[in-house]
Design a protein around this motif. Structure first.
Motif, PDB file in Angstrom:
ATOM      1  N   ILE A  65       0.491  -1.148  -0.052  1.00  0.00           N
ATOM      2  CA  ILE A  65      -0.129  -0.146   0.005  1.00  0.00           C
ATOM      3  C   ILE A  65       0.571   1.540  -0.183  1.00  0.00           C
ATOM      4  O   ILE A  65       1.572   1.083   1.017  1.00  0.00           O
ATOM      5  CB  ILE A  65      -1.237   0.299   1.151  1.00  0.00           C
ATOM      6  N   PRO A  68       0.239   7.762   2.329  1.00  0.00           N
ATOM      7  CA  PRO A  68       0.104   8.851   1.532  1.00  0.00           C
ATOM      8  C   PRO A  68       1.000  10.281   1.866  1.00  0.00           C
ATOM      9  O   PRO A  68       1.866   9.709   3.268  1.00  0.00           O
ATOM     10  CB  PRO A  68      -1.414   9.164   3.205  1.00  0.00           C
ATOM     11  N   SER A  73       2.199  13.105  -3.100  1.00  0.00           N
ATOM     12  CA  SER A  73       1.608  11.479  -3.820  1.00  0.00           C
ATOM     13  C   SER A  73       1.069  12.245  -4.846  1.00  0.00           C
ATOM     14  O   SER A  73      -0.477  12.213  -5.179  1.00  0.00           O
ATOM     15  CB  SER A  73       0.001  11.153  -3.022  1.00  0.00           C
ATOM     16  N   ILE A  78       0.379   7.327  -7.494  1.00  0.00           N
ATOM     17  CA  ILE A  78      -1.340   6.653  -7.857  1.00  0.00           C
ATOM     18  C   ILE A  78      -0.956   5.767  -8.436  1.00  0.00           C
ATOM     19  O   ILE A  78      -1.468   4.466  -8.927  1.00  0.00           O
ATOM     20  CB  ILE A  78      -1.532   7.524  -7.810  1.00  0.00           C
ATOM     21  N   THR A  89      -2.155   5.408  -3.020  1.00  0.00           N
ATOM     22  CA  THR A  89      -3.631   5.867  -2.154  1.00  0.00           C
ATOM     23  C   THR A  89      -3.283   7.898  -2.617  1.00  0.00           C
ATOM     24  O   THR A  89      -2.075   8.081  -3.442  1.00  0.00           O
ATOM     25  CB  THR A  89      -2.704   6.088  -1.324  1.00  0.00           C
ATOM     26  N   THR A  91      -3.946  11.128  -1.400  1.00  0.00           N
ATOM     27  CA  THR A  91      -3.872  12.272  -0.190  1.00  0.00           C
ATOM     28  C   THR A  91      -4.853  12.953  -0.450  1.00  0.00           C
ATOM     29  O   THR A  91      -4.677  14.214  -0.850  1.00  0.00           O
ATOM     30  CB  THR A  91      -2.509  12.038  -0.043  1.00  0.00           C
ATOM     31  N   LEU A 116      -6.818   3.681  -3.059  1.00  0.00           N
ATOM     32  CA  LEU A 116      -7.556   4.382  -1.467  1.00  0.00           C
ATOM     33  C   LEU A 116      -7.403   5.836  -1.285  1.00  0.00           C
ATOM     34  O   LEU A 116      -6.452   6.475  -2.186  1.00  0.00           O
ATOM     35  CB  LEU A 116      -6.434   3.760  -0.782  1.00  0.00           C
ATOM     36  N   HIS A 118      -6.968   8.491   0.925  1.00  0.00           N
ATOM     37  CA  HIS A 118      -6.757   8.928   2.581  1.00  0.00           C
ATOM     38  C   HIS A 118      -7.426  10.525   2.808  1.00  0.00           C
ATOM     39  O   HIS A 118      -7.162  11.041   2.517  1.00  0.00           O
ATOM     40  CB  HIS A 118      -5.332   8.931   2.766  1.00  0.00           C
ATOM     41  N   SER A 176      -8.481   5.747   4.518  1.00  0.00           N
ATOM     42  CA  SER A 176      -7.464   5.186   5.576  1.00  0.00           C
ATOM     43  C   SER A 176      -7.705   6.921   5.912  1.00  0.00           C
ATOM     44  O   SER A 176      -8.379   7.667   4.789  1.00  0.00           O
ATOM     45  CB  SER A 176      -6.731   5.004   5.215  1.00  0.00           C
TER      46      SER A 176
END
Length: 222
Positions: A65, A68, A73, A78, A89, A91, A116, A118, A176
């Motif tokens: 993973i 962030p 990022s 990504i 991720t 962010t 994901l 964050h 997250s």
């Protein structure tokens, strides 16, 4: 210039002899259109990596993973992580809701792989006096560092709840959060929309608090 995946491979080789990640340039599209030789090599690499609950939960090739890292990022980072078989991720903690929505939609235009998002779980603080008091206490340090003096309370035009609602509206794959904790109601709402949830803990007290929520995992952070 070395690609991000090549740099990751170099670091992995220093740690342990593991199969290399396929380079992002090996992928022509999300359908993974590879030459027969590259496809065979890639599949063999995947098979040597053990599957676990994380890879099954998020349909990943590797249990990796991306951390962030705010402005670091980038979309390129990504997408590179996603194409390489890990979880990229986004962010979004400092982004207003509409910007988060646009960022999610942009990434989805570039990949069908999961990623994901964050967020920073700041409480919505409407106490402008307390905010101004904190700002005033920080002003001597700002002056010493040559930073602008703050004489007004800095209040965001949006709330954490507004950000969270965008993630639910867009039905992101995973969330997250750090710098706070979700409520049980928020967790249930995210779960109802099929969103995988990870909380971030920096001490044992936070681990215990997160463990009481029905989230999918806890990320330990230094």
């Amino acid at each position: 210039m070395k690609s991000i995946t090549e740099k990751i491979n170099e670091e992995l080789k220093k740690i342990k002899k593991l199969p290399p990640l396929p380079d992002i340039q090996d992928f022509e599209s999300d359908s993974i259109l590879l030459s027969d030789d590259k496809l065979k090599s890639t599949k063999n690499s995947f098979m040597l990596w053990p599957k676990n609950r994380l890879t099954d939960l998020l349909h990943l090739d590797f249990p990796l993973i991306q951390s962030p890292m705010s402005e670091y990022s980038t979309n390129e980072l990504i997408l590179s992580i996603c194409y390489a078989g890990g979880l990229g991720t986004l962010t979004a903690g400092y982004l207003p809701p509409e910007a988060i929505k646009k960022a999610i939609q942009y990434l989805r235009q570039k990949t069908r792989k999961r990623f994901l998002v964050h967020l920073y779980c700041f409480e919505d603080n409407k106490d402008s006096f307390s905010i101004l008091k904190a700002q005033t206490a920080l002003n001597p340090f700002r002056k010493k560092l040559g930073l602008p003096i703050q004489t007004e309370p800095y209040v965001l035009s949006y709330s954490f709840s507004d950000q969270l609602n965008i993630l639910i509206e867009e039905r992101v794959s995973a969330l997250s959060f750090s710098c706070g904790i979700l409520t049980s109601t928020q967790v249930q709402k995210l779960k109802d929309h099929g969103i995988v949830i990870f909380g971030t803990a920096t001490n044992t007290e936070e681990v215990q608090a997160l463990n009481e929520l029905a989230i999918d995992g806890i990320i330990l952070q230094g």
